[in-house]
Design an enzyme around this catalytic site. Structure first.
Site, PDB file in Angstrom:
ATOM      1  N   ASP A 252       0.853  -1.171   0.000  1.00  0.00           N
ATOM      2  CA  ASP A 252       0.000   0.000   0.000  1.00  0.00           C
ATOM      3  C   ASP A 252       0.900   1.235   0.000  1.00  0.00           C
ATOM      4  O   ASP A 252       2.089   1.153   0.332  1.00  0.00           O
ATOM      5  CB  ASP A 252      -0.896  -0.035   1.242  1.00  0.00           C
ATOM      6  CG  ASP A 252      -1.684   1.235   1.435  1.00  0.00           C
ATOM      7  OD1 ASP A 252      -2.410   1.623   0.502  1.00  0.00           O
ATOM      8  OD2 ASP A 252      -1.567   1.853   2.505  1.00  0.00           O
TER       9      ASP A 252
ATOM     10  N   ASP B 187      -0.194   5.116   0.884  1.00  0.00           N
ATOM     11  CA  ASP B 187      -0.419   6.081   1.962  1.00  0.00           C
ATOM     12  C   ASP B 187      -0.446   5.405   3.328  1.00  0.00           C
ATOM     13  O   ASP B 187      -1.184   4.451   3.561  1.00  0.00           O
ATOM     14  CB  ASP B 187      -1.751   6.817   1.741  1.00  0.00           C
ATOM     15  CG  ASP B 187      -1.713   7.721   0.527  1.00  0.00           C
ATOM     16  OD1 ASP B 187      -0.765   8.509   0.412  1.00  0.00           O
ATOM     17  OD2 ASP B 187      -2.633   7.637  -0.310  1.00  0.00           O
TER      18      ASP B 187
END
Length: 349
Positions: A81, A83
């Site tokens: 991922d 953020d």
């Protein structure tokens, strides 16, 4: 629950885990049973993650490490991922910005409209009472409306550059070293994001000041006209509830508009899907779905629990193989992959 520190030693031939029991320094970074000294090349300050690391099932983790290491780097990939995982949750003590949140169109009215959508839909994203099917439709609605506003508001690529340049977004310590190690080993990194691929690529260029040939972005791709103005989005809409290996066909190497020869995308994506051993990095339980669609054989999952630790720790330690607390750096993940695929030449030099 076991609280342990950041360096796992593998002692051949039994491959026992002396789990994270010391502070890692530049002198101790060459601590692997097969003589890996690759980490000593990087200027790492002394750090101690002993109070910020949770491994609930060390024996199961040991078994996964053995299987992945024996299969070799050609069967391995990293899914991450963006953020709150690759990037820091807090910057200078303040909540850091997201790749979507930093974007300013240069049009205050449209920026305000996007903010209003966020205020409406964001609570729905985390609502425990909305069924998944209904929530998926709501997320599709939110993302579609946001993309329409970006187009209608005349977003330009120059505005993206300026937004990134003025942002406070920052990467975790150790991310560059992790990417360098994986690039050297020719291990692909898939960055999955429900944000905007073009923004993420600009963040990587401005904040890391380089690109990596093994990094691919699985996110929403923009299409610009000759004047650099956004006119449409390419391919399937990717939102928080469908960012997974099913969306791999959306991926593009970093970065195709830099003149890099990408080769045959379909063939490359098929090759990535054949890599059945996975290291997954995320900061939400939902990030575990990023490997959906990949028929993986072994998966090690690392979860970064950045906030609401008391409320969330129980679920995180049950779901992830390793949990790092309090916005921890990426050194632990770097240490792990260095154990999986040690570089003997560096110690023999």
């Amino acid at each position: 629950m076991r609280l342990i520190t950041c360096c796992t030693r593998l002692h051949a031939p039994t491959v026992r885990l002396s789990l994270f029991r010391h502070k890692l320094t530049r002198s101790s970074s060459c601590c692997f049973s097969r003589g890996n000294c690759s980490l000593s090349r990087h200027p790492m300050e002394q750090f101690d993650l002993s109070a910020n690391t949770v491994i609930d099932h060390p024996r199961a983790l040991t078994d996964k490490i053995t299987l992945i290491r024996d299969a070799g780097p050609s069967k391995f990939q990293v899914i991450a991922d963006f953020d709150g995982t690759l990037t820091r949750y807090r910057v200078n003590g303040i909540r850091g910005q997201s790749s979507h949140g930093i974007l300013q169109q240069g049009n205050a009215d449209f920026d305000a409209k996007r903010e209003a959508l966020y205020e409406h839909y964001h609570p729905l994203e985390f609502s425990p009472v909305i069924p998944l099917e209904e929530k998926t439709k709501l997320m599709e609605e939110w993302w579609s409306k946001t993309h329409d506003l970006l187009i209608e508001g005349g977003l330009t690529y120059d505005a993206i550059k300026q937004s990134v340049a003025s942002s406070s977004l920052a990467f975790r310590d150790g991310v560059v070293e992790l990417f360098e190690f994986l690039e050297e080993k020719e291990i692909p990194v898939l960055i999955f994001s429900a944000g905007l691929a073009d923004v993420i690529e600009e963040v990587l260029r401005q904040k890391l000041h380089r690109t990596f040939k093994n990094v691919k972005i699985v996110s929403n791709r923009m299409v610009f006209d000759d004047d650099g103005r956004l006119v449409s989005f390419k391919g399937k809409l990717i939102h928080v509830l469908n960012k997974n290996e099913h969306a791999l066909d959306m991926a593009a190497p970093l970065h195709d508009n830099l003149g890099v020869d990408n080769g045959e995308e379909d063939e490359e994506n098929a090759y990535v899907k054949q890599r059945r051993n996975v290291l997954l990095l995320g900061d939400h339980l939902g990030d575990l779905r990023m490997s959906d669609g990949l028929n993986y054989e072994s998966r090690i999952s690392i979860g970064f629990l950045n906030d609401n630790i008391e409320k969330s720790l129980e679920s995180y330690r049950e779901a992830f193989d390793i949990v790092y607390l309090n916005d921890a750096p990426m050194w632990g993940a770097l240490e792990l992959v260095s154990q999986l695929f040690p570089t003997e030449d560096n110690c023999n030099a």
